[in-house]
Design an enzyme around this catalytic site. Structure first.
Site, PDB file in Angstrom:
ATOM      1  N   ASP A 118      15.510  -2.023  -2.078  1.00  0.00           N
ATOM      2  CA  ASP A 118      15.141  -3.511  -0.932  1.00  0.00           C
ATOM      3  C   ASP A 118      15.929  -5.025  -1.790  1.00  0.00           C
ATOM      4  O   ASP A 118      16.748  -4.936  -2.497  1.00  0.00           O
ATOM      5  CB  ASP A 118      13.594  -3.876  -2.039  1.00  0.00           C
ATOM      6  CG  ASP A 118      12.151  -3.680  -2.058  1.00  0.00           C
ATOM      7  OD1 ASP A 118      11.939  -2.571  -0.841  1.00  0.00           O
ATOM      8  OD2 ASP A 118      11.835  -2.771  -2.874  1.00  0.00           O
ATOM      9  N   TYR A 193      13.825   6.973   3.454  1.00  0.00           N
ATOM     10  CA  TYR A 193      14.213   6.299   4.119  1.00  0.00           C
ATOM     11  C   TYR A 193      15.706   6.550   5.019  1.00  0.00           C
ATOM     12  O   TYR A 193      15.847   5.887   5.637  1.00  0.00           O
ATOM     13  CB  TYR A 193      14.591   4.886   3.118  1.00  0.00           C
ATOM     14  CG  TYR A 193      13.387   3.843   3.033  1.00  0.00           C
ATOM     15  CD1 TYR A 193      12.172   4.047   2.594  1.00  0.00           C
ATOM     16  CD2 TYR A 193      13.653   2.309   3.509  1.00  0.00           C
ATOM     17  CE1 TYR A 193      11.013   3.849   2.544  1.00  0.00           C
ATOM     18  CE2 TYR A 193      12.405   1.969   3.499  1.00  0.00           C
ATOM     19  CZ  TYR A 193      11.503   2.119   2.656  1.00  0.00           C
ATOM     20  OH  TYR A 193       9.493   1.157   2.604  1.00  0.00           O
ATOM     21  N   GLU A 194      16.556   7.265   4.691  1.00  0.00           N
ATOM     22  CA  GLU A 194      17.715   7.945   4.503  1.00  0.00           C
ATOM     23  C   GLU A 194      16.937   8.338   5.720  1.00  0.00           C
ATOM     24  O   GLU A 194      18.180   7.836   7.517  1.00  0.00           O
ATOM     25  CB  GLU A 194      18.488   8.654   3.953  1.00  0.00           C
ATOM     26  CG  GLU A 194      20.077   8.981   4.577  1.00  0.00           C
ATOM     27  CD  GLU A 194      20.191   9.375   2.624  1.00  0.00           C
ATOM     28  OE1 GLU A 194      19.990   9.613   1.906  1.00  0.00           O
ATOM     29  OE2 GLU A 194      22.052  10.077   2.985  1.00  0.00           O
TER      30      GLU A 194
HETATM   31  N1  SAM Z   1      14.316   5.538  -2.438  1.00  0.00           N
HETATM   32  C1  SAM Z   1      12.642   5.696  -1.745  1.00  0.00           C
HETATM   33  C2  SAM Z   1      13.992   5.950  -0.763  1.00  0.00           C
HETATM   34  O1  SAM Z   1      15.263   6.510  -0.312  1.00  0.00           O
HETATM   35  O2  SAM Z   1      12.989   6.720   0.657  1.00  0.00           O
HETATM   36  C3  SAM Z   1      12.424   4.480  -1.669  1.00  0.00           C
HETATM   37  C4  SAM Z   1      13.199   3.346  -1.025  1.00  0.00           C
HETATM   38  S1  SAM Z   1      12.152   1.875  -0.752  1.00  0.00           S
HETATM   39  C5  SAM Z   1      12.828   0.474  -0.012  1.00  0.00           C
HETATM   40  C6  SAM Z   1      11.974   1.247  -2.608  1.00  0.00           C
HETATM   41  C7  SAM Z   1      11.459   1.824  -3.002  1.00  0.00           C
HETATM   42  O3  SAM Z   1      11.613   1.129  -4.807  1.00  0.00           O
HETATM   43  C8  SAM Z   1       9.669   0.905  -3.031  1.00  0.00           C
HETATM   44  O4  SAM Z   1       9.512   2.478  -3.854  1.00  0.00           O
HETATM   45  C9  SAM Z   1       9.273   0.646  -4.098  1.00  0.00           C
HETATM   46  O5  SAM Z   1       8.035  -0.126  -5.013  1.00  0.00           O
HETATM   47  C10 SAM Z   1      11.118   0.715  -5.893  1.00  0.00           C
HETATM   48  N2  SAM Z   1      10.689  -0.279  -6.841  1.00  0.00           N
HETATM   49  C11 SAM Z   1      11.173  -1.555  -5.879  1.00  0.00           C
HETATM   50  N3  SAM Z   1      11.198  -2.099  -7.463  1.00  0.00           N
HETATM   51  C12 SAM Z   1      11.285  -1.560  -8.183  1.00  0.00           C
HETATM   52  C13 SAM Z   1      11.486  -1.444  -9.852  1.00  0.00           C
HETATM   53  N4  SAM Z   1      12.132  -2.326 -10.323  1.00  0.00           N
HETATM   54  N5  SAM Z   1      11.155  -0.694 -10.419  1.00  0.00           N
HETATM   55  C14 SAM Z   1      10.569   0.493 -10.222  1.00  0.00           C
HETATM   56  N6  SAM Z   1      10.758   0.672  -8.763  1.00  0.00           N
HETATM   57  C15 SAM Z   1      11.038   0.319  -7.803  1.00  0.00           C
END
Ligand code: SAM
Length: 213
Positions: A118, A193-194
């Site tokens: 994020d 996401y990619e």
């Molecule tokens: N990596 C995946 C992709 O590229 O398709 C998911 C991307 S999504 C934007 C970001 C993910 O990171 C979400 O599923 C969110 O719940 C997780 N996330 C965010 N902050 C986190 C944290 N502090 N610890 C563990 N997971 C986290």
């Protein structure tokens, strides 16, 4: 990521205790035990629905992979992918990556993957970015010497911020791409996401940051 609540997710995660590790602190320094073998240890933070970690684990069966994901309604999809692929070299942790140094010992991890985390674009949310210095300190602690952080994003602002953050922290940068999908990297495994962003024609940025010691 929008999280659709799945009330059955917790029960399913609790059922597969061989894959979903309930007490990651227990394995701190001894992750080989959780896999019943010693091997390279690769950790993905923010695993999401698991497409990347499953693809990596299939590509490299000799390495052990751990995916950390905050939301149980999301990580449950990663669990299902592991079950479908009958993978023996993936473990999942449903927790906040802020606890990284409680889960892993100093110099225990070979590679860390941060994919499409994020961006938290507001300045007042800087500390939440997974490439903020406080996170980098944790990565440096758990990574072996010359271990690497592999970072991909579609977000130019987050990419520029992260390059600066890695560099200011003292990591060496390598394999920088400002347009990964036109660089013809056949080794690249796409995340959910990619795939979504590249279908829309958005650029994918990639870099690796290496411990400089
Ligand atoms: N990596 C995946 C992709 O590229 O398709 C998911 C991307 S999504 C934007 C970001 C993910 O990171 C979400 O599923 C969110 O719940 C997780 N996330 C965010 N902050 C986190 C944290 N502090 N610890 C563990 N997971 C986290």
């Amino acid at each position: 990521m929008r999280v659709r609540h799945k009330p059955w997710a917790r029960g399913k995660l609790e059922h597969y205790t061989d894959i979903v590790i309930r007490s990651p602190k227990y394995y701190n320094g001894e992750w080989g035990e959780a896999f019943h073998r010693e091997a390279r240890l690769c950790v993905e933070i923010g695993t999401g629905k698991g497409q990347f970690i499953v693809g990596m684990a299939e590509k490299d069966p000799d390495a052990n992979f751990i995916g950390i994901e905050l939301h149980e309604s999301i990580i449950v999809s990663a669990l299902q992918k592991c079950l479908d692929a009958n993978l023996k070299n993936v473990r999942l942790i449903n927790a906040d990556a802020r606890g990284l140094t409680e889960y892993f010992a100093e110099d225990e991890v070979d590679d860390i993957y941060l994919n499409f985390c994020d961006p938290w674009p507001k300045n007042r949310h800087e500390k939440r970015r997974l490439t903020y210095s406080a996170f980098l300190a944790q990565y440096e602690y758990v990574l072996k010497s010359h271990g690497a952080i592999h970072f991909k994003t579609d977000n130019q602002g987050l990419f520029e911020y992260s390059l600066e953050s890695f560099s200011q922290y003292g990591f060496l940068l390598r394999n920088i791409s400002l347009d990964l999908h036109h660089a013809n990297d056949r080794e690249n495994i796409m995340t959910e996401y990619e795939e979504k962003f590249s279908k829309k024609g958005q650029r994918i940025y990639r870099c690796e940051a290496v411990c400089n010691d």
